[in-house]
Every structure is written in structure tokens, then in C-alpha cells.
Write a protein that holds these residues in place. Structure first.
Motif, PDB file in Angstrom:
ATOM      1  N   ILE A  36       1.225  -1.549   0.076  1.00 20.61           N
ATOM      2  CA  ILE A  36       0.049   0.072   0.106  1.00 20.61           C
ATOM      3  C   ILE A  36       0.997   0.727  -0.357  1.00 20.61           C
ATOM      4  CG2 ILE A  36      -1.585   1.971   1.519  1.00 20.61           C
ATOM      5  CD1 ILE A  36      -2.233  -1.671   2.365  1.00 20.61           C
ATOM      6  N   TRP A  37       2.468   0.819   0.044  1.00 23.35           N
ATOM      7  CA  TRP A  37       2.892   2.243   1.186  1.00 23.35           C
ATOM      8  C   TRP A  37       3.516   2.421  -0.520  1.00 23.35           C
ATOM      9  CZ3 TRP A  37       3.969   6.365   3.440  1.00 23.35           C
ATOM     10  CH2 TRP A  37       3.028   6.395   4.779  1.00 23.35           C
ATOM     11  N   PHE A  38       4.254   1.192  -0.877  1.00 25.85           N
ATOM     12  CA  PHE A  38       5.131   1.212  -1.887  1.00 25.85           C
ATOM     13  C   PHE A  38       3.975   2.228  -3.574  1.00 25.85           C
ATOM     14  CE2 PHE A  38       8.527  -1.157   0.217  1.00 25.85           C
ATOM     15  CZ  PHE A  38       8.434  -0.157   0.553  1.00 25.85           C
ATOM     16  N   CYS A  39       2.651   1.809  -3.128  1.00 25.04           N
ATOM     17  CA  CYS A  39       1.865   1.698  -4.251  1.00 25.04           C
ATOM     18  C   CYS A  39       2.416   2.722  -4.643  1.00 25.04           C
ATOM     19  CB  CYS A  39       0.616   1.423  -4.751  1.00 25.04           C
ATOM     20  SG  CYS A  39       1.367  -0.974  -5.070  1.00 25.04           S
ATOM     21  N   ALA A  40       1.403   3.836  -3.086  1.00 24.97           N
ATOM     22  CA  ALA A  40       1.271   4.650  -3.000  1.00 24.97           C
ATOM     23  C   ALA A  40       2.175   5.904  -3.280  1.00 24.97           C
ATOM     24  CB  ALA A  40       0.638   5.714  -2.029  1.00 24.97           C
ATOM     25  N   LEU A  41       3.332   5.714  -2.933  1.00 22.70           N
ATOM     26  CA  LEU A  41       4.344   6.716  -3.037  1.00 22.70           C
ATOM     27  C   LEU A  41       4.782   6.537  -4.966  1.00 22.70           C
ATOM     28  CD1 LEU A  41       7.272   5.565  -0.291  1.00 22.70           C
ATOM     29  CD2 LEU A  41       5.708   7.647  -1.160  1.00 22.70           C
ATOM     30  N   ALA A  42       3.762   5.614  -5.393  1.00 27.20           N
ATOM     31  CA  ALA A  42       4.784   4.896  -6.864  1.00 27.20           C
ATOM     32  C   ALA A  42       3.527   6.193  -7.663  1.00 27.20           C
ATOM     33  CB  ALA A  42       4.685   3.517  -7.393  1.00 27.20           C
ATOM     34  N   PHE A  43       3.214   6.068  -7.363  1.00 24.70           N
ATOM     35  CA  PHE A  43       1.479   6.178  -7.486  1.00 24.70           C
ATOM     36  C   PHE A  43       1.585   8.511  -8.152  1.00 24.70           C
ATOM     37  CE2 PHE A  43      -3.124   8.693  -7.706  1.00 24.70           C
ATOM     38  CZ  PHE A  43      -3.746   8.472  -9.098  1.00 24.70           C
ATOM     39  N   LEU A  44       2.230   9.413  -6.513  1.00 21.43           N
ATOM     40  CA  LEU A  44       2.419  10.067  -6.040  1.00 21.43           C
ATOM     41  C   LEU A  44       3.518  10.935  -7.362  1.00 21.43           C
ATOM     42  CD1 LEU A  44       2.599  12.933  -4.454  1.00 21.43           C
ATOM     43  CD2 LEU A  44       4.344  11.811  -2.263  1.00 21.43           C
ATOM     44  N   GLY A  45       4.766   9.348  -7.312  1.00 19.61           N
ATOM     45  CA  GLY A  45       5.880  10.198  -8.179  1.00 19.61           C
ATOM     46  C   GLY A  45       5.249  10.110  -9.333  1.00 19.61           C
ATOM     47  N   ALA A  46       4.160   9.713 -10.174  1.00 18.56           N
ATOM     48  CA  ALA A  46       3.985   9.667 -11.872  1.00 18.56           C
ATOM     49  C   ALA A  46       2.859  10.974 -11.683  1.00 18.56           C
ATOM     50  CB  ALA A  46       3.066   8.248 -11.415  1.00 18.56           C
ATOM     51  N   THR A  47       2.794  10.610 -10.904  1.00 20.86           N
ATOM     52  CA  THR A  47       1.279  12.231 -10.827  1.00 20.86           C
ATOM     53  C   THR A  47       2.512  13.261 -10.840  1.00 20.86           C
ATOM     54  OG1 THR A  47       0.691  12.251  -8.662  1.00 20.86           O
ATOM     55  CG2 THR A  47      -0.742  11.116 -10.517  1.00 20.86           C
ATOM     56  N   THR A  48       3.646  13.407 -10.251  1.00 19.94           N
ATOM     57  CA  THR A  48       4.185  14.535  -9.778  1.00 19.94           C
ATOM     58  C   THR A  48       4.937  14.315 -11.182  1.00 19.94           C
ATOM     59  OG1 THR A  48       4.820  14.560  -7.613  1.00 19.94           O
ATOM     60  CG2 THR A  48       6.352  15.527  -8.033  1.00 19.94           C
ATOM     61  N   LEU A  49       5.089  13.587 -11.732  1.00 17.82           N
ATOM     62  CA  LEU A  49       6.297  13.566 -13.127  1.00 17.82           C
ATOM     63  C   LEU A  49       5.152  14.334 -14.130  1.00 17.82           C
ATOM     64  CD1 LEU A  49       8.623  10.984 -12.717  1.00 17.82           C
ATOM     65  CD2 LEU A  49       9.203  13.566 -12.152  1.00 17.82           C
ATOM     66  N   ARG A  50       3.923  14.080 -13.619  1.00 19.47           N
ATOM     67  CA  ARG A  50       2.991  14.370 -15.209  1.00 19.47           C
ATOM     68  C   ARG A  50       2.588  12.871 -15.786  1.00 19.47           C
ATOM     69  NH1 ARG A  50       0.432  17.297 -11.329  1.00 19.47           N
ATOM     70  NH2 ARG A  50       1.401  19.524 -11.170  1.00 19.47           N
ATOM     71  N   GLU A  51       3.189  12.205 -15.430  1.00 16.97           N
ATOM     72  CA  GLU A  51       2.923  10.945 -16.178  1.00 16.97           C
ATOM     73  C   GLU A  51       1.869  10.215 -16.930  1.00 16.97           C
ATOM     74  OE1 GLU A  51       5.477   7.458 -15.372  1.00 16.97           O
ATOM     75  OE2 GLU A  51       7.053   8.225 -14.403  1.00 16.97           O
ATOM     76  N   TRP A  52       1.119  10.374 -17.770  1.00 12.58           N
ATOM     77  CA  TRP A  52      -0.004  10.106 -18.104  1.00 12.58           C
ATOM     78  C   TRP A  52       0.435   9.262 -19.517  1.00 12.58           C
ATOM     79  CZ3 TRP A  52      -3.989   9.427 -15.973  1.00 12.58           C
ATOM     80  CH2 TRP A  52      -5.626   9.386 -16.334  1.00 12.58           C
ATOM     81  N   PRO A  53      -0.493   8.198 -20.077  1.00 15.48           N
ATOM     82  CA  PRO A  53      -0.904   7.385 -19.133  1.00 15.48           C
ATOM     83  C   PRO A  53      -0.416   6.637 -17.746  1.00 15.48           C
ATOM     84  CG  PRO A  53      -0.767   6.412 -20.772  1.00 15.48           C
ATOM     85  CD  PRO A  53      -0.234   7.443 -21.546  1.00 15.48           C
ATOM     86  N   ILE A  54      -0.865   6.640 -16.650  1.00 14.39           N
ATOM     87  CA  ILE A  54      -0.509   6.215 -15.206  1.00 14.39           C
ATOM     88  C   ILE A  54       0.240   5.240 -16.200  1.00 14.39           C
ATOM     89  CG2 ILE A  54       0.220   5.676 -13.007  1.00 14.39           C
ATOM     90  CD1 ILE A  54      -2.073   8.158 -12.429  1.00 14.39           C
ATOM     91  N   PRO A  55       1.737   4.502 -15.588  1.00 12.23           N
ATOM     92  CA  PRO A  55       2.288   3.035 -15.971  1.00 12.23           C
ATOM     93  C   PRO A  55       1.364   1.796 -14.803  1.00 12.23           C
ATOM     94  CG  PRO A  55       4.248   4.329 -15.809  1.00 12.23           C
ATOM     95  CD  PRO A  55       2.492   5.315 -15.337  1.00 12.23           C
TER      96      PRO A  55
END
Length: 180
Positions: A36-55
């Protein structure tokens, strides 16, 4: 029960099957917690970098990393068992141990960086040096985040040792519902 009878009573009760089942459940629970923690951090990282679509593969890697961290955490617990001191309190007595587990997580991340480099055709040592972009402040920031992830688990485990698992769960989540 006399003292002689009590001394003959095994400290670790339960069958090997029960112990393995208990360790398996603990490993799965810890993997889910880290996941849960690592997925949340990965999600935060992807949204911070504005990756779309989220891999979506990043969540798979996060779950694999969570499983590995859980495995190393359980190994760390086996080597350095929790030993909360009732007189000192759970927090002070587990603080030093949290730093040991933090060192284990840091080592795991360095190794992960080296292995990842090998998978991409780079040298292992140079990949180790590239961990955290070679930036000590970034590595310190990672350590703080990892400590914040590990600390609640250690507190819960320490409370379970001191108070018992049933009481700890009742304190945190309320008493069990009576089945009518």
C-alpha cells in the motif's frame, strides 16, 4: 502448577504447521502493508512527474519490492527479535531497532539499484553509486520516508508483544463483534 512443572512447559507452544501458517500470514500482511505504501509513493511519483497514462507496471514493481522488503523485514526480526522493555516504554526500546531495520531497507534499496543496473546492461558498482542519484540529501529523504513506513509496524508489533495481539487489536479497532 508448580515451578518444576512450569519449567517443563515449552516456551513456544503450537505445532510447526501453526508456526509456519502464522509466519505466512505475517508475511502476507506485511507485504500488503508495504505494498500500500509503495504503490501510493509510486502513484505520487507518477502524478508529480505528470506521467500520463500512469504506467501500471510501476504498481507491479512496487508490490514486488513490498514482498522483498517484507521478506527482509522478517529476516531482520529473526536475527534481531523485538524486545520492547516495559519499564522504558515501547517507543524508546524500539527506537534503536527501527534504525537497524532502516539499515536493512537501505541495503535492500542499494542492492535493488545494482541489480536494476545489471538488468539494463550497466555495471553493478556504478549502479550502486547511482542510487538516489548519488545525492546524499535525496538518500536521507528516502530514509526518513522508509522510517516513517516501518515505524508504525514496529509500534504495532511492540504493542502486540507487550499487551497481547487480542488486546492490541481491541485497542486500535475496538472490541470484536459478538456473534449472536
Amino acid at each position: 502448577m508448580t515451578n518444576l512443572e512450569a519449567s517443563k512447559t515449552p516456551i513456544h507452544s503450537g505445532s510447526v504447521k501453526q508456526k509456519l501458517e502464522s509466519e505466512f500470514k505475517k508475511g502476507v500482511s506485511l507485504s500488503l502493508y508495504f505494498g500500500i505504501w509503495f504503490c501510493a509513493l509510486a502513484f505520487l511519483g507518477a502524478t508529480t512527474l505528470r506521467e500520463w497514462p500512469i504506467p501500471l507496471r510501476m504498481f507491479g514493481f512496487a508490490l514486488i519490492k513490498a514482498g522483498l522488503c517484507a521478506k527482509f523485514m522478517l529476516i531482520g526480526e529473526a536475527v534481531f527479535p523485538f524486545n520492547p522493555n516495559r519499564r522504558l516504554g515501547i517507543v524508546p526500546s524500539l527506537l534503536a531497532q527501527s534504525l537497524i531495520y532502516l539499515a536493512i531497507v537501505l541495503l535492500l534499496n542499494f542492492l535493488e539499484s545494482g541489480v536494476e543496473g545489471l538488468m539494463h546492461g550497466k555495471e553493478f558498482i556504478s549502479s550502486l553509486a547511482a542510487f538516489g542519484n548519488g545525492d546524499p540529501l535525496h538518500i536521507l529523504a528516502l530514509l526518513i520516508v522508509y522510517w516513517l513506513i516501518v515505524w508504525p509496524y514496529l509500534l504495532f508489533t511492540g504493542m502486540s508483544i507487550v499487551l497481547g495481539n487480542t488486546h492490541t487489536i481491541a485497542i486500535l479497532f475496538g472490541p470484536p463483534k459478538n456473534s449472536s
